[in-house]
Design a protein around this motif. Structure first.
Motif, PDB file in Angstrom:
ATOM      1  N   SER A  43      31.833 -28.271  37.314  1.00 37.41           N
ATOM      2  CA  SER A  43      32.067 -27.145  38.312  1.00 37.41           C
ATOM      3  C   SER A  43      32.270 -27.822  39.512  1.00 37.41           C
ATOM      4  CB  SER A  43      30.984 -26.231  38.398  1.00 37.41           C
ATOM      5  OG  SER A  43      31.218 -25.281  39.226  1.00 37.41           O
ATOM      6  N   ASP A  57      39.572 -25.524  42.698  1.00 40.49           N
ATOM      7  CA  ASP A  57      38.566 -24.660  41.717  1.00 40.49           C
ATOM      8  C   ASP A  57      39.089 -24.130  40.673  1.00 40.49           C
ATOM      9  OD1 ASP A  57      36.213 -24.340  43.859  1.00 40.49           O
ATOM     10  OD2 ASP A  57      37.738 -23.518  45.300  1.00 40.49           O
ATOM     11  N   ASN A  61      37.253 -25.608  37.489  1.00 40.40           N
ATOM     12  CA  ASN A  61      36.347 -24.375  36.881  1.00 40.40           C
ATOM     13  C   ASN A  61      37.246 -23.671  35.745  1.00 40.40           C
ATOM     14  OD1 ASN A  61      34.741 -25.335  38.773  1.00 40.40           O
ATOM     15  ND2 ASN A  61      35.220 -23.592  40.159  1.00 40.40           N
ATOM     16  N   SER A  83      26.485 -21.011  35.065  1.00 39.86           N
ATOM     17  CA  SER A  83      27.283 -20.266  36.433  1.00 39.86           C
ATOM     18  C   SER A  83      26.178 -20.375  37.472  1.00 39.86           C
ATOM     19  CB  SER A  83      27.451 -18.791  35.668  1.00 39.86           C
ATOM     20  OG  SER A  83      28.353 -18.113  36.656  1.00 39.86           O
ATOM     21  N   TYR A 107      35.614 -20.329  44.819  1.00 42.82           N
ATOM     22  CA  TYR A 107      34.606 -21.063  43.913  1.00 42.82           C
ATOM     23  C   TYR A 107      33.936 -19.548  43.087  1.00 42.82           C
ATOM     24  CZ  TYR A 107      29.829 -22.396  42.421  1.00 42.82           C
ATOM     25  OH  TYR A 107      28.456 -22.687  41.785  1.00 42.82           O
ATOM     26  N   THR A 110      36.455 -18.037  40.658  1.00 42.14           N
ATOM     27  CA  THR A 110      36.444 -18.759  39.340  1.00 42.14           C
ATOM     28  C   THR A 110      35.450 -19.041  38.357  1.00 42.14           C
ATOM     29  OG1 THR A 110      36.465 -20.857  40.699  1.00 42.14           O
ATOM     30  CG2 THR A 110      38.620 -20.268  40.382  1.00 42.14           C
ATOM     31  N   LYS A 111      34.127 -19.054  39.239  1.00 39.66           N
ATOM     32  CA  LYS A 111      33.168 -19.167  38.215  1.00 39.66           C
ATOM     33  C   LYS A 111      32.919 -17.818  37.447  1.00 39.66           C
ATOM     34  CE  LYS A 111      30.301 -22.011  38.202  1.00 39.66           C
ATOM     35  NZ  LYS A 111      29.956 -23.090  37.322  1.00 39.66           N
ATOM     36  N   ALA A 114      35.573 -17.801  34.794  1.00 37.70           N
ATOM     37  CA  ALA A 114      35.175 -18.863  33.589  1.00 37.70           C
ATOM     38  C   ALA A 114      34.117 -18.010  32.644  1.00 37.70           C
ATOM     39  CB  ALA A 114      34.377 -19.955  34.261  1.00 37.70           C
TER      40      ALA A 114
END
Length: 272
Positions: A43, A57, A61, A83, A107, A110-111, A114
């Motif tokens: 990450s 990112d 990610n 996460s 960030y 995109t986390k 994901a």
């Protein structure tokens, strides 16, 4: 045995040291898991990449994640994804695993994306997953501190050098902090005892003001550095919630108990 993706990062390297007999470290470019149990920590680490590399990112990610998932189309796979509390954004506190997520920065977004990709992928191919949302992780040996990442440790280091520090909103923002060793204990516990296909908050469940941390550090250090307040930067207001802490009932129900209290974490940071 756990295939650890991101074994050289702050949390990943600590986890591998603590459980060295139970991990297989995946090479930096190796996308094929070597065991059926996966711990995934690859990450980026903050919301500031948008200023210098707008695709970083997404590439790190999401693209790399998909390259690994391509090799996980097996119902025996358990994908443990690390996460962040950033995915919640501004939400009612303390945040539970069912709280709505309103991520803002690249960030953070995109986390959360994901997480959603993993859930969809596992539902499609019959795999299992767990999502572990970490609090502010401090303590131990984090060599990558800055105003953007692990700012608490960064500011304590400035106090060590008798330098002044400046706290957003006069130090009133609240965080959920936990020592990296306790975080790794919690990760291992969830992987051993947590239900499949669920989300777990990993944190202390206690609100702690940034200003309180810094004042305690200044006392421990007998620092000549001064602590000043300043208004939060506009970009910071856009991408990050002012206050945050967790409801950790699910984690505690697995038997987790925090070993290292905040005061001990701060003292460690002051003496290292």
């Amino acid at each position: 045995m756990y295939s650890v993706f991101g074994a050289t990062g702050y949390v990943g390297s600590t986890f591998c040291k603590m459980y060295k007999n139970n991990v297989v470290k995946q090479g930096r470019e190796n996308r094929v898991p070597r065991t059926k149990d996966i711990l995934y920590l690859i990450s980026t680490t903050d919301n500031y990449n948008v200023h210098e590399n707008i695709t970083l990112d997404v590439e790190t990610n999401l693209k790399v994640l998909c390259e690994v998932l391509e090799h996980c189309k097996n119902e025996d796979i358990v994908f443990n994804f690390v996460s962040s509390w950033f995915v919640y954004g501004k939400t009612q506190l303390p945040a539970t695993e069912e709280s709505p997520c309103n991520p803002t920065g690249f960030y953070s977004i995109t986390k959360k994306a994901a997480e959603d990709l993993i859930i969809s992928f596992c539902n499609t191919f019959g795999c299992k997953y767990r999502i572990l949302r970490l609090c502010n992780v401090i303590g131990g040996s984090d060599g990558g501190t800055s105003t953007k990442k692990n700012a608490i440790t960064y500011m304590i280091n400035k106090l060590k050098g008798d330098e002044d520090i400046y706290l957003y909103d006069n130090g009133t923002p609240i965080r959920d902090i936990m020592h990296v060793n306790d975080v790794c204990h919690a990760i291992r516990l969830v992987m051993e005892k947590g239900n499949n296909n669920e989300i777990y908050n990993i944190g202390s469940g206690q609100p702690t003001q940034i200003g309180v941390i810094m004042k305690l550090a200044k006392e421990f250090l007998n620092s000549k550095g001064n602590i000043y307040g300043k208004e939060s930067a506009d970009f910071h207001k856009v991408v990050q919630a002012k206050d945050f802490w967790y409801d950790t009932t699910k984690l505690k129900n697995l038997g987790f108990r925090q070993i290292i209290p905040p005061e001990a974490i701060i003292k460690e940071l002051c003496t290292n």
